[in-house]
Design an enzyme around this catalytic site. Structure first.
Site, short mmCIF file in Angstrom:
data_model
loop_
_atom_site.label_atom_id
_atom_site.label_comp_id
_atom_site.label_asym_id
_atom_site.label_seq_id
_atom_site.Cartn_x
_atom_site.Cartn_y
_atom_site.Cartn_z
N ALA A 27 22.99 12.78 -0.80
CA ALA A 27 23.26 14.03 -1.24
C ALA A 27 22.07 15.03 -1.49
O ALA A 27 22.14 16.07 -0.74
CB ALA A 27 24.11 14.01 -2.62
N SER A 36 40.26 12.38 -0.70
CA SER A 36 40.77 12.92 0.60
C SER A 36 42.00 12.88 1.04
O SER A 36 42.50 13.92 1.46
CB SER A 36 39.61 12.42 1.55
OG SER A 36 38.34 12.84 1.06
N LYS A 84 27.61 6.55 5.72
CA LYS A 84 27.38 7.62 6.50
C LYS A 84 26.11 7.93 7.79
O LYS A 84 26.06 8.47 8.49
CB LYS A 84 26.86 8.75 5.63
CG LYS A 84 28.00 9.25 4.61
CD LYS A 84 27.83 10.17 3.74
CE LYS A 84 29.11 10.77 3.11
NZ LYS A 84 28.70 11.73 2.12
N ALA A 136 16.89 11.96 -4.55
CA ALA A 136 16.36 11.76 -3.43
C ALA A 136 17.05 10.79 -2.32
O ALA A 136 16.89 10.18 -1.51
CB ALA A 136 14.92 10.98 -3.18
P1 ATR Z 1 23.87 9.96 -3.23
O1 ATR Z 1 24.16 9.43 -1.75
O2 ATR Z 1 25.32 10.25 -3.90
O3 ATR Z 1 22.84 10.89 -3.15
P2 ATR Z 1 22.34 7.85 -4.02
O4 ATR Z 1 21.55 7.24 -2.57
O5 ATR Z 1 22.54 6.37 -4.76
O6 ATR Z 1 23.49 8.41 -4.10
O7 ATR Z 1 21.19 8.50 -4.93
C1 ATR Z 1 21.31 8.55 -6.36
C2 ATR Z 1 20.05 9.42 -6.90
O8 ATR Z 1 20.24 9.43 -8.13
C3 ATR Z 1 18.73 8.79 -6.58
O9 ATR Z 1 18.03 9.89 -6.41
C4 ATR Z 1 18.52 8.15 -7.89
O10 ATR Z 1 17.25 8.08 -8.20
P3 ATR Z 1 16.28 6.62 -7.65
O11 ATR Z 1 16.06 7.16 -6.26
O12 ATR Z 1 14.98 6.64 -8.64
O13 ATR Z 1 16.94 5.35 -7.97
C5 ATR Z 1 19.28 8.95 -8.77
N1 ATR Z 1 19.48 8.43 -10.17
C6 ATR Z 1 20.38 7.71 -10.39
N2 ATR Z 1 20.33 7.19 -11.81
C7 ATR Z 1 19.24 7.92 -12.17
C8 ATR Z 1 18.61 7.86 -13.67
N3 ATR Z 1 19.23 7.47 -14.76
N4 ATR Z 1 17.83 8.72 -13.72
C9 ATR Z 1 17.14 9.60 -12.75
N5 ATR Z 1 17.74 9.68 -11.30
C10 ATR Z 1 18.76 8.79 -11.37
#
Ligand code: ATR
Length: 294
Positions: free
Chosen positions: A135, A23, A71, A132
């Site tokens: 983002a 940023s 956030k 979920a």
């Molecule tokens: P952000 O704020 O960037 O969305 P986050 O809140 O940490 O980051 O969310 C990360 C997302 O990536 C989640 O949906 C996570 O799935 P889980 O809720 O089951 O943890 C998903 N994610 C991260 N690593 C993953 C993996 N190896 N396989 C499938 N989903 C993954």
């Protein structure tokens, strides 16, 4: 860059970590192009977000971006919150007002810009959201309020997808439209997705640099059901998710324009200036040249 002097307006980003943020580069580029006298700094806030926001206001800071993990937590420290940000339950931009900071969510504005530039509309479409987290929440809320007719929320942890479905439903409840039909699936039940012609939003962290050979799913059957694949990741430029989708005939775009779009929307809120398309183009070129986006 404009020389820093007594009239310099101070902006910044609060989060933890903030060391990797792009940023400052983006906002200083915009300030230079637009002739604005401002400085944009990273502030790593260890834990007390409330005190940080109060302190920023007391110091006369003109505006802030907010990133992970604050956030949602930052919302309690604000005197006003934009309607859409309130529905999303997350704020990434603070704008100074007479009595305190007002919160906005320009991640959604950025995502809308991304779609507009790619010629994708969600109104009347069937949408798949993968993930979920924060983002995914912004993408799901946007799709619901912009008229998607069906929304599949798909996540490894199904409970989190269910909670997101509830949040989207509640968000719609306070709006005027009926909203999309929402369904929740676990990532391991992807084969239960019916029909085709979906627009998919890849909102997980899978495939992010340096893990560029990973995708949230390898199922060719799934990719065949898509007409558009939007990956919110912007490094690398072409993720494995995008490659797999393209191989099955879908149109694929990455998240660069979302990143740029959210920054521009924040910049416009802080300065009241409209950033011309030509400057947006130059910014994209600058970030690509510097290797900051894929
Ligand atoms: P952000 O704020 O960037 O969305 P986050 O809140 O940490 O980051 O969310 C990360 C997302 O990536 C989640 O949906 C996570 O799935 P889980 O809720 O089951 O943890 C998903 N994610 C991260 N690593 C993953 C993996 N190896 N396989 C499938 N989903 C993954």
């Amino acid at each position: 860059m404009h020389e820093i002097d007594g009239n310099t307006r101070v902006l910044g980003i609060i989060g933890n970590p903030v060391r990797h943020t792009m940023s400052p580069v983006i906002h200083h580029f915009l300030a230079e192009q637009m002739g604005d006298n401002l400085a944009y700094l990273p502030f790593e806030v260890q834990n007390d977000i409330h005190t940080a926001v109060k302190g920023a206001y007391a110091l006369g800071i003109a505006g802030m971006n907010v990133t992970v993990p604050y956030k949602s937590a930052v919302m309690e420290a604000l005197t006003d919150i934009d309607d859409e940000a309130a529905k999303i339950g997350a704020v990434n931009t603070l704008v100074r007002t007479e009595h305190g900071f007002k919160g906005y969510n320009t991640d959604v504005t950025g995502l809308r810009r991304e779609l507009r530039e790619a010629g994708i509309t969600v109104a009347g479409e069937r949408v798949v959201i993968l993930g979920a987290g924060g983002a995914a929440r912004a993408a799901a809320m946007m799709c619901a309020s912009d008229g998607a007719c069906e929304l599949y929320l798909i996540n490894r942890n199904q409970e989190k997808a269910r909670a997101l479905a509830e949040a989207v439903q509640n968000g719609i409840g306070s709006g005027t439209s009926a909203g999309p039909e929402i369904r929740v699936l676990g990532l391991e039940e992807l084969e239960r997705l019916q029909g085709n012609g979906y627009i998919a939003f890849q909102c997980t962290s899978v495939g992010l640099f340096p893990n560029t050979d990973e995708a949230v799913t390898e199922s060719r059957e799934f990719y065949r059901q898509l007409k558009c694949a939007v990956d919110l990741i912007y490094t690398p430029r072409q993720t494995r998710f995008m490659k797999l989708a393209e191989a099955e005939g879908a149109k694929a775009v990455n998240g660069s324009m979302m990143l740029i779009g959210q920054a521009i929307a924040s910049y416009e809120l802080w300065t009241g200036h409209t950033v011309p398309d030509q400057v947006v183009k130059e910014l994209l070129g600058e970030l690509t040249e510097k290797g900051l986006i894929g």
